[in-house]
Design an enzyme around this catalytic site. Sequence first.
Site, mmCIF file in Angstrom:
data_model
loop_
_atom_site.group_PDB
_atom_site.id
_atom_site.type_symbol
_atom_site.label_atom_id
_atom_site.label_comp_id
_atom_site.label_asym_id
_atom_site.label_seq_id
_atom_site.Cartn_x
_atom_site.Cartn_y
_atom_site.Cartn_z
ATOM 1 C CG HIS A 107 -2.030 0.919 1.230
ATOM 2 N ND1 HIS A 107 -3.260 0.615 1.776
ATOM 3 C CD2 HIS A 107 -2.153 2.173 0.745
ATOM 4 C CE1 HIS A 107 -4.070 1.650 1.626
ATOM 5 N NE2 HIS A 107 -3.426 2.607 1.014
ATOM 6 N NE ARG A 123 -0.042 11.520 -2.554
ATOM 7 C CZ ARG A 123 -1.038 10.925 -1.914
ATOM 8 N NH1 ARG A 123 -1.901 10.181 -2.587
ATOM 9 N NH2 ARG A 123 -1.201 11.071 -0.621
ATOM 10 C CG ASP A 167 -6.416 3.262 -0.290
ATOM 11 O OD1 ASP A 167 -7.024 2.923 0.721
ATOM 12 O OD2 ASP A 167 -5.485 4.094 -0.285
ATOM 13 C CG HIS A 174 -5.959 1.645 5.610
ATOM 14 N ND1 HIS A 174 -7.326 1.527 5.618
ATOM 15 C CD2 HIS A 174 -5.652 2.342 4.489
ATOM 16 C CE1 HIS A 174 -7.811 2.147 4.559
ATOM 17 N NE2 HIS A 174 -6.822 2.638 3.853
ATOM 18 C CG ASP A 215 -2.351 4.541 3.753
ATOM 19 O OD1 ASP A 215 -2.275 4.911 2.572
ATOM 20 O OD2 ASP A 215 -3.324 4.819 4.489
HETATM 21 ZN ZN LIG Z 1 -7.043 3.946 2.343
#
Ligand SMILES: [Zn+2]
Lengths: 323, 430
Positions: free
Chosen positions: B58, B62, B152, B232, B305
């Site tokens: 995860h 960008r 996500d 998450h 994340d």
């Molecule tokens: Zn997320």
Amino acid sequence: MTRHLLSCEDLTAEDAILILDTAKRLGELSTGPMRKLPTLRGRTVVNLFFEDSTRTRISFEAAAKRLSADVINFAAKGSSVEKGESLKDTAMTLEAMGADAVVIRHPASGAPYRLANAGWIGGSVINAGDGTHAHPTQALLDAYTMREHLRSGTGDLQGLRVCIVGDILHSRVARSNVTLLTTLGADVTLVAPPTLLPIGVEEWPATISYSLDDHLPETDALMMLRVQNERMNSAYFPSAREYSRRYGLTSSRMSRMPEHAIVLHPGPINRGMEIASEVADSPRAVIIEQVRNGVITRMAVLYLLLGGSESGLGDLVDEEATA
Amino acid sequence: MTTWHIAGAQPLGGEPVDIAISDGTISAILPTGSTPAPHSTLIEAHGLIALPGLVDLHTHLREPGREDAETVESGCRAAALGGFTAVHAMANTDPVADSAGVVEQVWRLGQTAGLCDVHPVGAVTVGLQGERLAEIGAMADSAARVRIFSDDGHCVNDALLMRRALEYTKAFDGVVAQHAQEKRLTEGAQMHEGVVSSRLGLTGWPAVAEEAIIARDVLLAEHVDGRLHVCHVSTAGSVEIIRHAKARGVKVTAEVTPHHLMLTDDLVETYDPVYKVNPPLRTARDVVALRAALADGTIDAVATDHAPHPSESKDCEWAAAAMGMLGLETALSVVIETMVNTGLMGWAEVADRMSIRPARIGGLEGQGRPLAVGEPANLVLVDAGASWVVDPAAMASRSRNTPYRALTLPGRVVATIYRGRPTVLEGRLV
Ligand SMILES: [Zn+2]
């Protein structure tokens, strides 16, 4: 005293009593021959309002002017949430103007805290209401008003029974009052439908109740909060009518309160919703007095944060008298 | 130079050995003190732990779209410094990675950077809009061979779409990675809903908004026999739902972030948006449950994340700030702090939760493999006894939004070997 006034958690009982005592003294002085005190001459106070609130802005403006400060009103059109100038850029502009104190009203909870702690400015920050977080000067003026009526205008509020009714969830006034009033020794009860009480409220230093009628006979001061009609669109309550039937202050409810009890409201009032017109206009409602006390409490906050002391007030009067 | 001799490393914290690498493969595991093969370069590793290269499920890189916050290249540099040899790039770019064209673009950017494997995650729905399925099959068949699909940043709220995605991905052993967040329960949400939010006057993000979606999704996965991965996981209640589902044999896996293993919601009292993240920081009780679940394997993987944001997105009031925090360069240290130094996990478990299982969930072949002869040479050498002070300005990421700023964290990545070639040596990019 601390350098900033961001929330009532910044205040010890001694600080709070000092502010109330100073306010009382300033109130006496400004009704005397000198309506305007020279204390903050040459100091600059900026009213930085990201949210429309003419009442609060005017109150701070009057307070600063009666202390002879220079006042700059800075109405920021829309917060950075709405893609206006960022809080940081605005703050740095004010710093360049040499603001000694910034009075900030902002729709985002914590914005005054950021302004005071992010290193953007050097002056004092006074929270004039941030989101649903805090409104410390409102709590101070409320405490002042209660003290005048129910504790002969001195000391703390030990044992005073205060009931706050309405939209606790979204109310910065309620949060600040719970903190300040309990710091001053009062017993606070919060009354609201369960939907308008925050999850976690059971940890607050207050009694929680869903029924207004249960508490009326044991209340010294009843504070009615404004409830927005729109809340029913998010299913907080079924209708304005039902809300007002269960939680509105009517004459018959007021008659069940003790003789000495007073009714407060931070304004602007929503007649017929949380408070009936005849209650708002009755002698037991001290709503207009709250407005008057707002100016002197804010004078006291500005005076003390910008370096004055209560004893200094005595000197000031003596000097002026002999000058 | 394609031949390396690692001297004295301790695989999974065991006895020291020498590891010879040639042509991208572990060519020999020798008693320590062995003479290096001619023309090989020595990597001194006495006292260092050797783990298989870390795999992140995860990562927000960008690019395309927000190259001011991160690029595939800068994100890969951060990954290598953190000990990663593979990352999964989340689909919420601009344009969204919802077509074969975009996932192949990200895939190629990863190849060009050459610092770790970059596996694009494909969007479940077109434009992450939650309205109709993206061309999942085309992304699976593309050069990027996408196996993980996720909206996500957004939850696939529509139960029918979620069911179909879980069914459809079975055709190529794909998995749907869900960002579990019930929309109506989190409108305007700013932080965990509880005692702290009640005092701070910030709109709450209740635990039930995560748990309700996970409960629904494990039932859907069970019904269609599809593969669900929960992104998450942040609450004690979510852990219980996943534990029960696994016990029933549901094909569900789960990840936890380093920050949810370490940080709690009381940090929000500073109103510093560096602590603003989605899902939000929870309570100490949740942290304890997440650590226990990672230790006992109910939670399969640590996933960062990693969410870079430019400074103006954090240098503002809380409500205006973006959600997310950096994670790649601090993940292993946080796991050492919260799981190893607390005695909850050993190095074999660290390798399992940060490399082996995430590689298996992502369907990666050359990653998460044992440190054994003939295996691809993806590994990381860690100085477990070292400590370092986190300095945002020194990070390889283009962004600075680390919540660990000025904290002293244990463990340091000394070297990362990716496909037989060091990307990091002596703690620096090669
Ligand atoms: Zn997320």
